[in-house]
Design a protein around this motif. Structure first.
Motif, mmCIF file in Angstrom:
data_model
loop_
_atom_site.group_PDB
_atom_site.id
_atom_site.type_symbol
_atom_site.label_atom_id
_atom_site.label_comp_id
_atom_site.label_asym_id
_atom_site.label_seq_id
_atom_site.Cartn_x
_atom_site.Cartn_y
_atom_site.Cartn_z
ATOM 1 N N ALA A 462 0.866 -1.182 0.000
ATOM 2 C CA ALA A 462 0.000 0.000 0.000
ATOM 3 C C ALA A 462 0.899 1.228 0.000
ATOM 4 O O ALA A 462 1.753 1.386 0.878
ATOM 5 N N LYS A 463 0.702 2.094 -1.001
ATOM 6 C CA LYS A 463 1.563 3.264 -1.134
ATOM 7 C C LYS A 463 0.743 4.460 -1.579
ATOM 8 O O LYS A 463 -0.034 4.382 -2.529
ATOM 9 N N ALA A 464 0.916 5.560 -0.857
ATOM 10 C CA ALA A 464 0.247 6.804 -1.224
ATOM 11 C C ALA A 464 1.073 7.535 -2.272
ATOM 12 O O ALA A 464 2.307 7.539 -2.225
ATOM 13 N N GLN A 465 0.383 8.158 -3.228
ATOM 14 C CA GLN A 465 1.093 8.906 -4.258
ATOM 15 C C GLN A 465 1.691 10.196 -3.709
ATOM 16 O O GLN A 465 2.618 10.755 -4.300
ATOM 17 N N THR A 466 1.166 10.656 -2.564
ATOM 18 C CA THR A 466 1.757 11.810 -1.889
ATOM 19 C C THR A 466 2.963 11.352 -1.082
ATOM 20 O O THR A 466 2.861 10.429 -0.269
ATOM 21 N N GLU A 467 4.087 11.957 -1.270
ATOM 22 C CA GLU A 467 5.328 11.537 -0.634
ATOM 23 C C GLU A 467 5.233 11.636 0.887
ATOM 24 O O GLU A 467 4.754 12.622 1.445
ATOM 25 N N GLY A 468 5.683 10.569 1.573
ATOM 26 C CA GLY A 468 5.797 10.591 3.021
ATOM 27 C C GLY A 468 4.521 10.339 3.783
ATOM 28 O O GLY A 468 4.493 10.519 5.006
ATOM 29 N N VAL A 469 3.450 9.918 3.126
ATOM 30 C CA VAL A 469 2.176 9.689 3.816
ATOM 31 C C VAL A 469 1.975 8.217 4.147
ATOM 32 O O VAL A 469 1.641 7.860 5.275
ATOM 33 N N GLN A 470 2.204 7.330 3.180
ATOM 34 C CA GLN A 470 1.939 5.908 3.393
ATOM 35 C C GLN A 470 2.774 5.077 2.435
ATOM 36 O O GLN A 470 2.814 5.345 1.230
ATOM 37 N N ASP A 471 3.463 4.065 2.970
ATOM 38 C CA ASP A 471 4.243 3.140 2.149
ATOM 39 C C ASP A 471 4.578 1.928 3.012
ATOM 40 O O ASP A 471 5.517 1.956 3.804
ATOM 41 N N ASN A 472 3.800 0.853 2.893
ATOM 42 C CA ASN A 472 4.049 -0.336 3.702
ATOM 43 C C ASN A 472 3.824 -1.595 2.884
ATOM 44 O O ASN A 472 3.215 -1.557 1.810
ATOM 45 N N GLN A 473 4.317 -2.711 3.415
ATOM 46 C CA GLN A 473 4.221 -3.988 2.709
ATOM 47 C C GLN A 473 4.081 -5.122 3.710
ATOM 48 O O GLN A 473 4.734 -5.137 4.753
ATOM 49 N N THR A 474 3.213 -6.077 3.369
ATOM 50 C CA THR A 474 3.048 -7.300 4.151
ATOM 51 C C THR A 474 3.390 -8.491 3.263
ATOM 52 O O THR A 474 2.886 -8.603 2.143
ATOM 53 N N THR A 475 4.243 -9.375 3.766
ATOM 54 C CA THR A 475 4.634 -10.586 3.040
ATOM 55 C C THR A 475 4.252 -11.801 3.874
ATOM 56 O O THR A 475 4.577 -11.865 5.065
ATOM 57 N N THR A 476 3.560 -12.750 3.260
ATOM 58 C CA THR A 476 3.075 -13.933 3.970
ATOM 59 C C THR A 476 3.500 -15.192 3.227
ATOM 60 O O THR A 476 3.274 -15.319 2.019
ATOM 61 N N LEU A 477 4.112 -16.133 3.956
ATOM 62 C CA LEU A 477 4.518 -17.431 3.416
ATOM 63 C C LEU A 477 3.698 -18.523 4.084
ATOM 64 O O LEU A 477 3.513 -18.511 5.311
ATOM 65 N N ASN A 478 3.211 -19.486 3.291
ATOM 66 C CA ASN A 478 2.400 -20.585 3.809
ATOM 67 C C ASN A 478 2.954 -21.919 3.340
ATOM 68 O O ASN A 478 3.374 -22.062 2.185
ATOM 69 N N LEU A 479 2.928 -22.902 4.242
ATOM 70 C CA LEU A 479 3.306 -24.273 3.916
ATOM 71 C C LEU A 479 2.409 -25.216 4.698
ATOM 72 O O LEU A 479 2.255 -25.074 5.916
ATOM 73 N N SER A 480 1.784 -26.171 4.012
ATOM 74 C CA SER A 480 0.956 -27.166 4.690
ATOM 75 C C SER A 480 1.186 -28.532 4.063
ATOM 76 O O SER A 480 1.418 -28.644 2.854
ATOM 77 N N VAL A 481 1.131 -29.565 4.906
ATOM 78 C CA VAL A 481 1.362 -30.945 4.467
ATOM 79 C C VAL A 481 0.279 -31.827 5.070
ATOM 80 O O VAL A 481 -0.010 -31.735 6.272
ATOM 81 N N THR A 482 -0.328 -32.669 4.244
ATOM 82 C CA THR A 482 -1.305 -33.656 4.702
ATOM 83 C C THR A 482 -0.823 -35.040 4.303
ATOM 84 O O THR A 482 -0.510 -35.278 3.130
ATOM 85 N N GLN A 483 -0.759 -35.953 5.288
ATOM 86 C CA GLN A 483 -0.203 -37.287 5.053
ATOM 87 C C GLN A 483 -1.147 -38.365 5.586
ATOM 88 O O GLN A 483 -1.270 -38.544 6.797
ATOM 89 N N PRO A 484 -1.851 -39.090 4.700
ATOM 90 C CA PRO A 484 -2.629 -40.250 5.156
ATOM 91 C C PRO A 484 -1.694 -41.413 5.476
ATOM 92 O O PRO A 484 -0.723 -41.663 4.756
ATOM 93 N N LEU A 485 -2.004 -42.120 6.559
ATOM 94 C CA LEU A 485 -1.258 -43.310 6.952
ATOM 95 C C LEU A 485 -2.265 -44.415 7.243
ATOM 96 O O LEU A 485 -2.661 -44.630 8.385
ATOM 97 N N GLY A 486 -2.684 -45.094 6.187
ATOM 98 C CA GLY A 486 -3.712 -46.107 6.367
ATOM 99 C C GLY A 486 -5.015 -45.457 6.794
ATOM 100 O O GLY A 486 -5.562 -44.596 6.098
#
Length: 637
Positions: A462-486
């Motif tokens: 998210a970044k504002a076109q007006t300098e110095g008002v808003q400029d931030n970033q969120t980074t999200t990493l996901n990992l999931s594993v499903t393992q049937p065993l019988g």
């Protein structure tokens, strides 16, 4: 008011800004705990978000609410909304806000996987909408198998509960039913979960009747109908809808309540009950071309709450949306949906003057083939366009939305998604123009036909076109594993999120989420399940941390010859936060035991006892131990 399991980790002193920007929120994580959850027990929908906009969320101007869905085939069916939560804090730009929404899982949903999503509503607009997340509901009762070819039948249960708080004066009854049937050429499906207390004899938590007849489909209760993307879409309600298709004609009509009333209080400015009605009529011009007209009116009931002071600023509002929609399928694999809507909005129904007019349009193109699918959409929402029936449609935005799915083999898929918007379309000098973009890359990999691995990365800027008002970033990493065993199943999930303010106006934030669960069928009599949910959030500037943990386990032992089963489940939960503004340190232990007796193939009795012990290390006066008892009679026919 219940304490939030995820508390505010940091807050900044609000700074005066010469320009105004639209509200925005960045999701850090959302998780259901405990997972799995026993049918009939409460599950907590924990969500943490950061105020990524440039204005303060003032107390009383925002609230959280969730929706719960059941999985039916390849689709989702809306069940109900959770109770809303209005936090008692102002949230400064860059500050984190956590919420805990409670949902008691009905007993008649045992053995199913449910989905949920959480919304953040600010000034009546939906500024945050999570993706669909799931949690597993554990079967609580020993049941005989009902033949699949039955035509008329159902399952009805009556439950009595009480606990030791206030001298065993918390009597509660529950009536739940799942009924299916056929009347001549018509069929019906009825689900309900009704809570009975002394002060509120009838509180229908879930109710839905679908009646399928040659003359149309009638739905009564908790519904989520769709007219068009801009007029009504993704809005759960309690109401009535009727749908009919005959030859080239189609008709959809509905009426319902989309917002429950809330009296003004310390943490909420109050909310009027909001009702909506809609109509859509379509005509199939050609086999590949359908055109429809629609109209939706939504308005507040100004008499639904009591306003005793002139200091309250809420006003009853009304909006009317009407327009055209066209669906065109061409070249076998392509489809184009064109939606154009106009609106008339009144910010105060009691004020004189004409309604404010606005317009919006959306063009969406889809392509579907064997090896890949693609979707692209462009929409422009006028600053004066308001649609209460489509809460995700926010005025004053131009939105680009695209998705691409690749299926090179049956053991792997790739997905790419991009969503971006620009606001302040009229270039108002009193507002800050903001550009926000979200990009997601995902992969599903099936190893040796059993192990399923899902990975994804998402960035939100998210970044504002007006300098110095808003400029931030969120980074999200996901990992999931499903393992049937019988006959057993193991699954694990890991998520890492990072919020960074490139201007240094807000505190940077790191959060992590770990989930583990497993189900084990030891033999035909004994089964076990366990689950762990752990989240942690750290302020990278003041080093304050917040931790939440939930560990649940269950055991079920059946004695078929005697028609009995014994079940036991326990949950350990803790929450710690060393924030100087909102410190917390509490824990709870829950233990329940139930015995099921199958009196016959059609009826069964359940008897249960349990208790919960809560400890608050910072406020010992809040410590408590509560015992509870329960009995249930269930009849299947």
């Amino acid at each position: 008011m219940r304490k939030l399991a995820v508390l505010i980790l940091f807050s900044l002193v609000c700074q005066a800004r010469p320009l105004l920007a639209q509200d925005a929120a960045s999701l850090q994580f959302t998780v259901a705990a405990p997972d799995p959850v026993m049918a009939g027990e409460e599950v907590t929908l924990q969500t943490l978000a950061v105020n990524s906009g440039a204005s303060v969320w003032e107390r009383g101007s925002y609230y959280w609410i969730g929706e719960v869905y059941a999985i039916e085939g390849e689709g989702r069916r809306f069940l109900t909304q959770t109770a809303s939560v209005s936090p008692a804090e102002d949230v400064a730009p860059g500050a984190a806000q956590g919420v805990q929404l409670l949902f008691r899982v009905p007993d008649n949903l045992a053995g199913r996987r449910l989905l949920y999503r959480v919304f953040l509503i600010k000034d009546g607009r939906r500024i945050l909408e999570t993706d669909f997340k799931g949690f597993q509901v554990i079967e609580k009762e020993l049941r005989y198998t009902i033949p699949e070819d039955f035509k008329i039948g159902g399952d009805v249960s009556f439950t009595y509960k009480n606990n030791s708080r206030d001298g065993w004066d918390h009597h509660q009854g529950i009536t739940s039913a799942n009924l299916v049937g056929k009347i001549r050429q018509s069929s019906f499906l009825f689900n309900t979960y009704v809570v009975h207390t002394y002060h509120r004899p009838i509180t229908p938590t879930i109710v839905l009747l679908n009646y399928y007849a040659p003359w149309g489909t009638l739905s009564i209760g908790d519904i989520s109908p769709t007219l068009t993307p801009l007029s009504m879409d993704g809005q759960g309600m309690r109401g009535v809808s009727f749908e009919r298709a005959r030859g080239r004609y189609s008709l959809l009509a509905l009426v319902g309540r989309i917002v429950a009333p809330e009296e003004p209080g310390p943490n909420s400015g109050g909310r009027f009950a909001r009702y909506t009605s809609g109509l859509k009529a379509g005509w199939q011009f050609r086999p590949n071309l359908k055109v429809s007209v629609d109209a939706v009116m939504s308005r507040d009931d100004m008499h639904s709450i009591n306003i005793t002071t002139a200091a309250l600023t809420i006003k009853p509002q009304q909006t009317v949306v009407y327009g055209l929609n066209a669906e065109w399928k061409f070249l076998k694999a392509f489809s184009l949906n064109s939606d154009y809507q106009m609106s008339a909005y009144k910010a105060d129904m009691e004020a004189s003057g004409a309604a404010v007019g606005g317009s919006a349009w959306k063009q969406e193109l889809k392509y579907r083939a064997d090896l890949f699918t693609a979707r692209g959409a462009l929409s422009r929402i006028d600053p004066k366009f308001y649609s209460f029936g489509s809460p995700s449609v926010i005025p004053d935005r131009q939105v680009v939305d695209a998705e691409l799915g690749l299926f090179p083999a049956d053991w792997t898929t790739f997905t790419v998604a991009y969503n971006a918007y620009t606001d302040n379309l009229d270039a108002d000098p009193a507002k800050t123009t903001t550009d926000q973009a979200q990009t997601t890359l995902g992969n599903m990999l099936r190893i040796l036909g059993k192990t399923v691995v899902n990975t994804s990365i998402m960035t939100n800027t998210a970044k504002a076109q007006t300098e110095g008002v808003q400029d931030n970033q969120t980074t999200t990493l996901n990992l999931s594993v499903t393992q049937p065993l019988g006959r057993h199943t193991l699954s694990a999930g890991l998520q890492q999120s990072s919020f960074k303010d490139n201007l240094g106006l807000s505190h940077d934030l790191d959060s992590s989420l770990l989930s583990l669960n497993g189900s084990f069928k030891i033999n035909r009599r004994l089964s076990l399940s366990t689950g762990l949910v752990s989240s942690a959030t750290k302020d990278k500037v003041d080093s304050s941390t917040g931790k939440n943990n939930s560990l649940t386990g269950s055991l079920s032992y059946a004695i078929p010859r005697r028609g009995m089963a014994v079940q036991c489940w326990a949950t350990l939960a803790s929450a710690e936060n060393d924030s100087p503004l909102s410190p917390s340190d509490n824990s709870s232990v829950t233990l329940n035991v139930e015995t099921v007796w199958l009196k016959s193939q059609n009826s069964r009795f359940t008897f249960g006892v349990g208790g919960v012990s809560r400890t608050d290390n910072l406020n010992p006066a809040a410590d408590e131990t509560v015992l509870n008892v329960m009995t249930r009679y269930n009849y299947s026919f």
